[in-house]
Motif scaffolding. Structure first.
Motif, short mmCIF file in Angstrom:
data_model
loop_
_atom_site.label_atom_id
_atom_site.label_comp_id
_atom_site.label_asym_id
_atom_site.label_seq_id
_atom_site.Cartn_x
_atom_site.Cartn_y
_atom_site.Cartn_z
N PHE A 1 0.98 -1.07 -0.17
CA PHE A 1 0.35 -0.54 0.16
C PHE A 1 1.19 1.15 0.45
N GLU B 1 2.23 1.64 -3.04
CA GLU B 1 1.40 2.49 -4.38
C GLU B 1 1.85 4.08 -3.90
N HIS C 1 -7.57 2.13 0.56
CA HIS C 1 -6.73 1.27 1.45
C HIS C 1 -6.75 2.67 2.48
N HIS D 1 -11.04 -3.81 -4.39
CA HIS D 1 -9.96 -3.10 -4.97
C HIS D 1 -8.64 -3.59 -5.06
N GLU E 1 -7.54 -3.10 -9.63
CA GLU E 1 -5.97 -2.09 -9.39
C GLU E 1 -5.49 -3.09 -10.88
FE LIG Z 1 -3.76 -0.26 -3.60
#
Ligand SMILES: [Fe+2]
Ligand SMILES: [Fe+2]
Length: 166
Positions: A64, A67, A91, A135, A139
């Protein structure tokens, strides 16, 4: 999907690895549908809870952060700020939920579940599994292909270097 750059492949592989973990957590929930908590201090259950705690506290947290610090700013420049906002908001929900789950998994691995901690674990795991699956799907559909598109070899090498030492 085939990706050109190493960092895109790594992001993709980490997504696949986390889906594997979610699958195992889901199996644990599905094999203990009654009110009784499973014995968390032995065998495969203990092992899974240990893996869960470690992966959330390290791999997922680092993923996380990577990113947010190194990829999203690049996407912002590429005009994908709306996508970033959605992903960052996710997130913000998933990380605290995950950290609480890691804590519950750690406690259960050493002392076992109480009725209350098992009830919380089941509810939070369900939310974490659904949220993180959705999520990752976003992505995989939008972010990883975009990453592969906006970088070049030099940028890939730079990102790989940051990734290796984070
Ligand atoms: Fe992510
Ligand atoms: Fe990701």
């Amino acid at each position: 999907m085939e990706f050109t750059y190493a960092i895109s492949r790594i992001m993709h592989e980490e997504h696949m690895a986390v889906l594997g973990l979610l699958e195992k957590i889901e199996q644990l929930l599905n094999s203990n549908l009654g009110a009784e908590p499973p014995d968390a201090t032995i065998g495969d259950t203990r092992l899974l809870l240990g893996t869960m705690k470690a992966e959330i506290n390290t791999e997922i947290k680092l993923h996380f952060a990577f990113e947010e610090e190194h990829l999203f700013p690049m996407f912002e420049e590429a005009g994908a700020g709306d996508m970033n906002n959605i992903l960052i908001n996710e997130h913000r929900v998933l990380m605290p939920l995950g950290l609480r789950l890691a804590e519950l998994a750690g406690q259960a691995g050493s002392d076992g579940f109480t009725d209350d901690s098992w009830a919380e674990f089941k509810t939070s795991s369900g939310q974490f599994i659904d949220g993180l699956r959705s999520h990752v799907a976003k992505e995989e559909m939008g972010m990883v292909p975009l990453l592969d598109e906006v970088i070049d070899e030099d940028k890939d090498a730079e990102l790989m270097n940051i990734y290796k030492f984070s």
